[in-house]
Each structure stands twice: as structure tokens, then as C-alpha cells.
Design a protein around this motif. Structure first.
Motif, PDB file in Angstrom:
ATOM      1  N   CYS A 129       0.403  -1.181   0.189  1.00  0.00           N
ATOM      2  CA  CYS A 129      -0.083   0.155  -0.147  1.00  0.00           C
ATOM      3  C   CYS A 129       0.269   1.134  -0.191  1.00  0.00           C
ATOM      4  N   CYS A 133       0.392   3.518   3.228  1.00  0.00           N
ATOM      5  CA  CYS A 133       0.827   3.439   4.271  1.00  0.00           C
ATOM      6  C   CYS A 133       2.631   2.496   4.301  1.00  0.00           C
ATOM      7  N   CYS A 179      -5.740  -1.937   1.216  1.00  0.00           N
ATOM      8  CA  CYS A 179      -5.310  -2.157   2.750  1.00  0.00           C
ATOM      9  C   CYS A 179      -5.853  -2.520   3.178  1.00  0.00           C
ATOM     10  N   CYS A 203      -4.959   0.450   5.707  1.00  0.00           N
ATOM     11  CA  CYS A 203      -6.109   2.255   5.448  1.00  0.00           C
ATOM     12  C   CYS A 203      -6.872   2.244   4.965  1.00  0.00           C
TER      13      CYS A 203
HETATM   14 ZN   LIG Z   1      -2.622   1.035   3.582  1.00  0.00          ZN
END
Ligand SMILES: [Zn+2]
Length: 255
Positions: free
Chosen positions: A33, A36, A54, A57
Motif C-alpha cells: 500500500c 502506509c 489495504c 488504511c
Molecule cells: Zn494502507
């Protein structure tokens, strides 16, 4: 150098399916991702729009793989759906993976953040003819060439992996566009593109004014482009996309 795992495709005949299986599996294993840095999960086919997400997040991603490099435009899905998604802020981030057909190695992996897409880059295709199975259906093109470079983030470039922290930093640099309405966002993206045309990290207001004609063509209804440019630069400064120096210069790097 990265390669697809060809053991996964023994049971598949169609090349499209093979690529889909190998590229999604590869992205789950080696991709991440870009917001993050955590690993991505595959949607369990109940969500046809985005391919991966993800868990941490909740960013969503769509993956398109191609034996061709990312070009000036790509085919999107239904035009009305695409426009609606941009309006609702539900368009996923977009991965473009370019592979080498000869050995299934990976050349480039690029992510286009969803917040770098606006309606002005979506154009409708001609409706499918009456003879087609889905007669009248209208698809769309996404004009990739209109997206600034900062909205085309390489995770892998020419087979070489880019540092993950650099990728995440670049993604976050434009994240302030996320909650903006389409029109103001379109303006900011156009100004970012003009700044990139200068191809330098420090520049003056006059240098940006040189882009006035490009912006006039894109925004024929605006009759005070220079005032608009100043206003947009102010917004970019507020979001720390750029900085003002005391010599009246702008800089992309912090002083
Ligand atoms: Zn993420």
C-alpha cells in the motif's frame, strides 16, 4: 529483477487470465500500500471494481497489467460509472504494471493516486455499434498525459525497485487533494503540471506566468489567469507542496 511466478498458470489457457493470476499474486507478495506500506489483500470477487485493498488504511487499488509501457491514454470502464466515481470519491488508486512478455519479468510498476484523477482527464468513447453485444454502451479513456508527474509514482522503474519510503513520501505529497471538489482539484493539478514543465526546483512567478497560454486553452472561461495562478500557488504553499523564499522565489524543497 522481478518475475511472475509461472507455476501458478499451469491450469490456465487464456493469456489474459494467466497475466491476471500472475500479476495479482505478484502484487500481493511484493507490492504494498503506497499510503502506509502494508501488504495488499485481494478482494474476494464480490467487488468487481477494485482488485486489491489495504486492511490497515483501507485504500483500494485496481491493477492493470500490460506488455506495453504506460502510454498517453488508457482504456477505462463505463464512462458514466467513472464520472460518478470521481464525483463520489470512490475511484480506486490505479496500478499499471508493465511486464516483459518474453520472460515474464517486470519492467515498471506505477501507481496513479486516486486523488490525482479528475473529470477533465476522462473522455467518452463512441457508443458501441448496434451489432455489438452491448450495443450503445459507452466506455471511456483516461488521459494519462494530463496527469502531472507527481501523480505517476514509480515503485519499479526499468526493473529496479524504488525505495519504499520515497514512494510513500511521494504519494503523501499530493494527498491534500483527496477531499477537494473536482474543479478546484483540476486547477491545482494543472498548476502542478506547469511547475513540472519548468523542470527546476526553484522558480519565479514570471516563469509560471509563461504557462498562461496553456492554462487559457484549458480554462477558456477564466479571464484572469494570472490572478488564478497566484491564488493556486498560495494554496499549494498552504499545503506545503511548495515554499516561498524571502527573495520572492518559489521552491519545491523546504528552505
Ligand atoms: Zn494502507
Amino acid at each position: 529483477m522481478f518475475f511472475f511466478n509461472q507455476n501458478l498458470i499451469e491450469d490456465y489457457k487464456s493469456e489474459t487470465q494467466k497475466i491476471r493470476v500472475m500479476s495479482e499474486s505478484w502484487l500481493q507478495e511484493y507490492g504494498y500500500c503506497v499510503r502506509c506500506g502494508k501488504k495488499l489483500k485481494h478482494f474476494k470477487n464480490n467487488k468487481p471494481v477494485a482488485d486489491l485493498y489495504c486492511e490497515n488504511c483501507l485504500e483500494e487499488y485496481e491493477l492493470k497489467s500490460s506488455k506495453n509501457k504506460l502510454g498517453k491514454k488508457i482504456l477505462g470502464s463505463a464512462y458514466s460509472v467513472m464520472i460518478q466515481k470521481i464525483d463520489n470519491n470512490t475511484v480506486p488508486n490505479f496500478f499499471h504494471l508493465n511486464y516483459n512478455k518474453a520472460n515474464y519479468s517486470i519492467n515498471d510498476l506505477i501507481v496513479i493516486p486516486k486523488h490525482c484523477m479528475c473529470k477533465s482527464i476522462i473522455t467518452a468513447r463512441d457508443p458501441l455499434p448496434q451489432t455489438a453485444r452491448r450495443a450503445g454502451w459507452i466506455g471511456c479513456y483516461i488521459d494519462i498525459s494530463s496527469i502531472p508527474k507527481s501523480g505517476k509514482i514509480y515503485l519499479i522503474q526499468n526493473g529496479v525497485s524504488i525505495d519504499k519510503s520515497k514512494v510513500i513520501k511521494q504519494f503523501k505529497k499530493t494527498l491534500f487533494l483527496k477531499n477537494m471538489k473536482d474543479e478546484p482539484k483540476g486547477w491545482l493539478l494543472d498548476i502542478i503540471k506547469c511547475i513540472e514543465l519548468l523542470d527546476k526546483s526553484q522558480f519565479t512567478l514570471d516563469e509560471i506566468y509563461a504557462c498562461e497560454n496553456i492554462l487559457k486553452i484549458k480554462h477558456p472561461d477564466n479571464h484572469n489567469i494570472r490572478a488564478k495562478i497566484r491564488q493556486e500557488l498560495q494554496i499549494l504553499r498552504d499545503y506545503e507542496y511548495l515554499y516561498f523564499s524571502n527573495r520572492g522565489e518559489y521552491s519545491l524543497d523546504k528552505y
